[in-house]
Enzyme design. Structure first.
Site, mmCIF file in Angstrom:
data_model
loop_
_atom_site.group_PDB
_atom_site.id
_atom_site.type_symbol
_atom_site.label_atom_id
_atom_site.label_comp_id
_atom_site.label_asym_id
_atom_site.label_seq_id
_atom_site.Cartn_x
_atom_site.Cartn_y
_atom_site.Cartn_z
ATOM 1 N N ASP A 160 -0.146 -0.408 -5.776
ATOM 2 C CA ASP A 160 0.085 -0.687 -7.155
ATOM 3 C C ASP A 160 -1.020 -0.043 -8.092
ATOM 4 O OD1 ASP A 160 -1.775 -2.539 -6.035
ATOM 5 O OD2 ASP A 160 -1.820 -3.706 -7.822
ATOM 6 N N GLU A 161 -0.555 0.119 -9.453
ATOM 7 C CA GLU A 161 -1.419 0.460 -10.502
ATOM 8 C C GLU A 161 -2.338 1.690 -10.273
ATOM 9 O OE1 GLU A 161 -1.824 -3.668 -12.788
ATOM 10 O OE2 GLU A 161 -3.422 -3.410 -11.140
ATOM 11 N N ASN A 162 -1.789 2.669 -9.547
ATOM 12 C CA ASN A 162 -2.633 3.856 -9.498
ATOM 13 C C ASN A 162 -2.317 4.645 -10.721
ATOM 14 O OD1 ASN A 162 -3.729 6.382 -8.754
ATOM 15 N ND2 ASN A 162 -1.995 7.122 -7.290
#
Length: 684
Positions: free
Chosen positions: A295-297
């Site tokens: 997530d959230e790269n």
């Protein structure tokens, strides 16, 4: 709680006395014996009775099932470790003669023993189990709780007591979030720099991991580890900067958010490293599923690196999302070699992702729908973010497969269940239980019980009972509140001051969503979480009861005068809090501000009540503006808490403003109209 799939009361009751005895027929093993012993010990603790024991101190078994108080009939064993999709069904029949618990497999017996323990009650005639007939089975096979041990460290005793609480409400997956920008929380003997440089010395040893897995398995709970990559990777690259997408050095992050540190998917050494590391971890975590985060790269390091961008172009990956899909495919191949299946957050969804990967949706129903339509099995966490301090009812009515689901039957079959998520930005070992429990019991019910079990009032009624059972099982959600409040009040606080603060804390709630970060922007990983917001609970019972009473007045036929005692008590409490504030030293300012807000809410409510009662007076524009301005002030967060009672007072003011229109509108139209007046949309 969870409410069984089928439950029917029958006549009679089974007395529970010191002669209460248990017999086991069919399959038995150490796990079943341990579960029966736990159930009997909890019963002893509640009742004060002492049941029969053998010479070596173990609970005695009845020789003849026909003479036993409880018969546990388990038809067959379970796997050595809990597995996804195992039969958890059971039946429980209680009569005046005995209770009979039947289960086709061991896990069903474990679940049935938890139900039996919740049924125990007492009256003037003694302790007893009510006569019932129960046929029970879970709606979803994956019912989990994520605990983030990275942002704030949560030691093994926290994990164990929450496993006990999970078992009580029939949750069956502990999802351990073990790596994050703020900490790497598991020992690696292959790469010791990971935990030595990435944890501040706070991590689970490999022996502790084995202990957690065994403790969970004994309670019928799987343990799924998460190693979050390629983003959220600061704790990986502190000790191994050669894995990163940009040169180091790196340090652990001490605040919250999305940061740049990212593994380099174009570096073959990264896959060699991960192959060795994950091979080591699967020896500790035997469950077939392993979570890789994903997530959230933000892609910042990838976009800034010409070599990485050239790799994307040369391999036809199109963009950073395509590069992450490439990384995930390589990871899936590594995990497959180690006999594991990949789980990841919904950002990993990509047409090239193998269909064997499970998608965990945290961003919304659309992500869940997209994943199922793409052929993936899915888990829902959106709507179950218990760290956001939302009321229990909001989580309870959030269904992975609601009545109006747009998914086709074959797509619905791919929904495995869901997980409550306890992210740890704003919790310590002292406060984490109060954010998980008792609200997560309602999520457990949503994932176990039939879809049509949606009575919110009955849920809250039962939740109060289950909260006490959770406390008895070891949860600290109630036990830690009083010591925290005494510490907050300071040494000069009197008993009268403490009583006033208890009532205030019962009325307020921590701010919702991600607002606390905006209210307290200077907070870091080292900031003590010992303020008023940490003493408060996310779901204020008196405020909820007041809101319900307001609804009976503005939408029903209850007398408006029935609300007057509430306002009078708020006014008195505001005065008592002001007196208490003087003894609280540096806390005085925030307590005085909250007392003023309570007074303003009380004043606005009293004026609205008078306006409603008046036969002649009507609200003009000046009165309306004055009331809403007053409530805007009362509703402004202070010390990262808010007064949830302000919202129903706004509804009451709106009813006073619009009182002449109520008789002219159908009930449904009135119910829709009033909130629009009470909570007008603010311009963008």
């Amino acid at each position: 709680m969870p409410l069984p799939a089928e439950i029917r009361a029958v006549s009679g009751r089974l007395a529970v006395t010191k002669n209460f005895s248990v017999a086991v027929t069919g399959h038995t093993d150490a796990r079943l014996s341990a579960a029966i012993a736990r159930a009997l010990r909890h019963c002893e603790e509640r009742t004060g009775l002492t049941f029969g024991r053998t010479a070596d101190g173990l609970f005695a078994r009845a020789d003849d099932p026909a003479r036993a108080s409880l018969v546990v009939a388990c038809a067959g064993p379970a796997a050595d470790l809990p597995q996804l999709g195992e039969d958890e069904s059971y039946t429980l029949d209680i009569s005046a003669e005995r209770a009979v618990l039947r289960a086709p497999m061991l896990l069903g017996a474990l679940r049935g023993l938890e139900t039996l323990g919740q049924l125990l009650q007492g009256d003037a005639d003694g302790w007893f189990l009510p006569a019932v007939a129960i046929r029970d089975r879970p709606r979803f096979p994956w019912r989990g709780l994520l605990i983030d041990v990275c942002r704030h460290w949560q030691p093994i005793e926290v994990i164990k007591r929450n496993l006990d609480a999970m078992a009580l409400v029939k949750l069956n997956v502990l999802h351990l979030h073990l790596t994050e920008d703020q900490g790497f929380r598991v020992e690696s003997k292959k790469f010791p720099r990971l935990h030595e440089l990435g944890s501040d010395g706070n991590y689970f040893t490999q022996d502790e991991i084995r202990e957690i897995v065994a403790y969970a398995a004994e309670r019928g709970i799987r343990v799924v580890p998460e190693f979050d990559i390629p983003g959220h990777a600061a704790s990986w690259v502190v000790g191994h900067p050669e894995l990163a997408s940009a040169p180091g050095p790196y340090v652990l992050v001490r605040t919250w958010g999305v940061f740049d540190s990212t593994l380099d998917p174009t570096n073959e050494a990264v896959y060699t490293f991960l192959d060795t590391f994950l091979g080591e971890m699967v020896s500790l975590f035997p469950d077939p599923y392993l979570h890789i985060g994903g997530d959230e790269n933000n892609g910042a390091q990838w976009s800034a690196n010409p070599r990485i961008q050239a790799f994307i172009h040369e391999h036809g990956l199109h963009d950073n999302h395509g590069l992450q899909a490439y990384f995930n495919r390589r990871l899936q191949e590594i995990l497959a070699r180690h006999g594991r299946k990949l789980v990841g957050w919904d950002e990993i969804l990509h047409p090239d992702l193998p269909k064997t990967a499970i998608i965990q949706s945290w961003r919304g129903a659309q992500g869940l729908a997209d994943a199922t339509r793409a052929g993936h099995t899915v888990l829902l966490s959106n709507g179950y973010y218990i760290d956001l301090s939302e009321p229990t009812s909001k989580h309870y009515l959030n269904d992975p497969l609601p009545v109006d689901t747009p998914l086709a039957p074959e797509e619905q079959a791919r929904v495995l269940g869901g997980e409550a998520t306890m992210w740890s930005e704003w919790v310590s070992p002292e406060t984490i239980d109060s954010r998980i429990w008792p609200r997560t019991a309602a999520i457990a019910e949503r994932l176990w019980s039939p879809r049509d079990v949606t009575d919110v009032d009955d849920m809250y009624r039962r939740l109060g009972y289950v909260s006490r059972r959770l406390a008895e099982a070891g949860s600290r959600h109630e036990a830690n509140r009083e010591p925290m409040l005494r510490r907050y009040a300071g040494d000069r606080a009197t008993e009268e001051s403490l009583a006033a603060l208890r009532e205030l804390v019962a009325l307020v709630e921590p701010v919702k969503g991600y607002q606390r970060g905006r209210e307290q922007p200077e907070t870091t990983q080292f900031t003590p979480l010992t303020g008023l917001a940490d003493c408060a609970t996310p779901d204020s019972q008196p405020s909820r009861e007041f809101a319900k009473q307001v609804e009976t007045v503005v939408f029903g036929d209850a007398e408006a005068a029935s609300l007057a005692p509430w306002f009078a008590e708020w006014g008195r409490l505001a005065g008592r809090v002001r007196s208490a504030a003087a003894a609280c030293g540096p806390r005085e300012g925030e307590l005085m501000a909250l007392a003023d807000q309570l007074s303003e809410a009380s004043q606005a409510a009293g004026e609205a009540l008078a306006m409603l009662a008046s036969q002649t007076e009507t609200a003009d524009l000046a009165w309306r503006e004055a009331m809403f301005a007053c409530l805007d002030r009362a509703g402004t967060p202070r010390a990262a808490v808010e007064l949830p009672l302000v919202a129903p007072v706004r509804l009451l003011v709106a009813a006073a403003i619009e009182k002449t229109r109520r008789g002219t509108m159908p009930p449904d139209a009135w119910r829709a109209h009033l909130p629009a007046i009470a909570f007008p949309k603010k311009p963008e």
